[in-house]
Design an enzyme around this catalytic site. Structure first.
Site: not given
Ligand code: AMP
Ligand code: ZN
Length: 114
Positions: A30, A87, A93, A100-102
């Site tokens: 991330d 999410n 959020g 995407h899986l965090h």
């Molecule tokens: P969400 O809030 O679950 O939609 O998570 C989106 C995540 O993507 C956030 O934690 C951001 O920091 C991350 N993110 C956004 N753009 C990028 C990128 N270009 N490369 C890596 N992570 C990203």
């Protein structure tokens, strides 16, 4: 989807710190990490969010979770523990509309999340 940032990362059009790659998914760090380990596991094929998942995605999801475990093991957090998060929607959020899986680990985390 041409305007989706995670589709563009999967296609190699945008840079990312890739930590794992399988036929159906990609794992990369991330950009704004919320924990010492913060990796996103995304499917290669675009799907908006976890609310769109159905039985037809079973194989892809198995690969996503398998990759998450591999990432946790690789980062040395499998034994100490880690959190897996999808999410969905504004209250959760969700900001990037590509599933995407965090994978979060490397520090104790509060429950429930804020
Ligand atoms: P969400 O809030 O679950 O939609 O998570 C989106 C995540 O993507 C956030 O934690 C951001 O920091 C991350 N993110 C956004 N753009 C990028 C990128 N270009 N490369 C890596 N992570 C990203
Ligand atoms: Zn996408």
């Amino acid at each position: 989807m041409a305007d989706c940032i995670f589709c563009r990362i999967v296609a190699g059009e945008l840079p990312a710190d890739v930590v794992a790659r399988t036929p159906r998914c990609l794992a990369f760090r991330d950009l704004d990490p919320k924990a010492p380990t913060h990796v996103l596991v995304v499917p290669v094929d675009h799907i908006d969010h976890a609310g769109e998942l159905g039985p037809e995605h079973a194989d892809m999801l198995a690969e996503v979770f398998d990759t998450a475990r591999t990432v946790a093991e690789g980062d040395g957090v499998a034994a100490s523990g880690y959190r897996l998060v999808f999410n969905v929607g504004d209250d959760a959020g969700n900001t990037v509309p590509h599933l995407h899986l965090h994978v979060l680990g490397g520090r104790p985390m509060a429950w429930p999340p804020g």
